[in-house]
Enzyme design. Sequence first.
Site, short mmCIF file in Angstrom:
data_model
loop_
_atom_site.label_atom_id
_atom_site.label_comp_id
_atom_site.label_asym_id
_atom_site.label_seq_id
_atom_site.Cartn_x
_atom_site.Cartn_y
_atom_site.Cartn_z
N GLU A 10 0.91 -0.98 -0.89
CA GLU A 10 0.31 0.03 -0.04
C GLU A 10 0.83 0.81 0.11
O GLU A 10 2.11 1.62 0.72
CB GLU A 10 -0.64 -0.40 1.53
N CYS B 58 3.86 8.50 0.73
CA CYS B 58 4.22 7.04 2.13
C CYS B 58 4.64 6.01 1.29
O CYS B 58 3.30 5.16 0.97
CB CYS B 58 3.37 7.48 3.26
N CYS C 280 6.12 -7.36 7.05
CA CYS C 280 6.93 -6.54 8.24
C CYS C 280 7.56 -7.59 9.01
O CYS C 280 6.45 -8.62 10.16
CB CYS C 280 6.19 -5.06 8.51
N CYS D 148 5.57 -5.20 15.81
CA CYS D 148 4.65 -4.29 16.78
C CYS D 148 3.82 -4.04 17.14
O CYS D 148 2.79 -4.39 16.47
CB CYS D 148 5.29 -2.16 16.01
N CYS E 284 0.33 -2.01 15.61
CA CYS E 284 0.72 -1.85 13.70
C CYS E 284 -0.13 -2.98 13.36
O CYS E 284 0.20 -4.39 13.37
CB CYS E 284 2.03 -1.40 13.81
N CYS F 260 -1.26 5.88 10.17
CA CYS F 260 0.21 5.55 10.30
C CYS F 260 -0.15 4.46 11.32
O CYS F 260 -1.14 4.01 12.55
CB CYS F 260 0.21 6.44 11.69
#
Length: 362
Positions: free
Chosen positions: A99, A112, A119, A123, A126, A345
């Site tokens: 994305e 962005c 990933c 975290c 996230c 975010c």
Amino acid sequence: MHTEKVNIKSYSRKDLQHVVAELGEPGYRANQIHRWLFNEQVENFESMTNLGAKLRNRLSNRYVIQSCSIVKKQLDPEKKNGMGTSKFLVKLHDEQTVETVLIPAEDRNTVCVSSQVGCPLRCTFCATGYMGFTRNLNAAEMAEQVYLVNNLLTATPTNHVTNVVFMGMGEPLLNTSNVIEAIETLSDKDYSFSLPQRKITISTVGLIPQIDAIARSGIKTKLAVSLHAANQQKRASLMPVAKEHTLDGLHNALERYVDLTGKPVTLVYMLLEGINDTMEDAKSLVAFCSGFLCKINLIDYNSIVNMKFKPVETEWRDRFIRILVGAGLNVTVRKSYGTSINAACGQLALKEKTLPADRFIK
Ligand code: SF4
């Protein structure tokens, strides 16, 4: 024997030197090919008219040119002027998708960029972290995310990408050499896009050796560090990577970074109700900021499909800010755009991936 042709865009500029050397061609051909691919954005070797027919044939016998494409667009309905925050699903060279987000503001258009498919760092706040990790993006796939959005914007006269943040899916400093290569392409002064490096920000969770490497690399980009807690135990529980890359070690690395580059670091702090929002937490943050040039960027938490964290109340946030400002820190509060399309975010994750049940509010 049938050999599959390689996508020539997957090679770095340095790799292209080997490609042309293998074909018995002089080194400057690598720069010519790179320019055709990234400045002219050609889709076939025939268009590379300064290469000579023989070389073009030999290239097309061995290589293909595959580009990324936008396969889905989502506009934030909160904006009415057609220039709202937009999320793009971008198909990569091997059909994987990531994305990319466009965040327009009065004086800028920020893209962005995603640097990894998924990933590995997980975290806790996230959405991308729950997808697992598939692979790093190559430099072309990152630069092309910017070009694709820029090509959409330039359909409107005088509109173009002005800023880039490596803050999408993935940890850019787990893919440092490709990120640097992408930045060098995007900022190449001989190319028409030519975005100054100071308009580009690399955002990291705080990987210590990689911050040192970025400082030494000579690139002129900005650095943002996702801090989210200035207490080692709290930070490690929010971000498992902080167990290895400790606050003390990170503080020292940021001192070295600022000494070497002369540039301040942005510390990103997402306020989570009841987790990192006490007055004690604010004082820890003040203490962490001593010794190097920095500014604080406070961001609101963006809810992710019933995940257990909550944003803080405005009044509580204002109390937190007063402590930081009272200690002389430079604080900005970032308004979050794109929450309604999960483009803010921490919200980037492909729709088909689901979050684990233990992250849901009970
Ligand atoms: S916040 Fe960044 S580093 Fe952490 S899991 Fe999400 S994408 Fe990875």
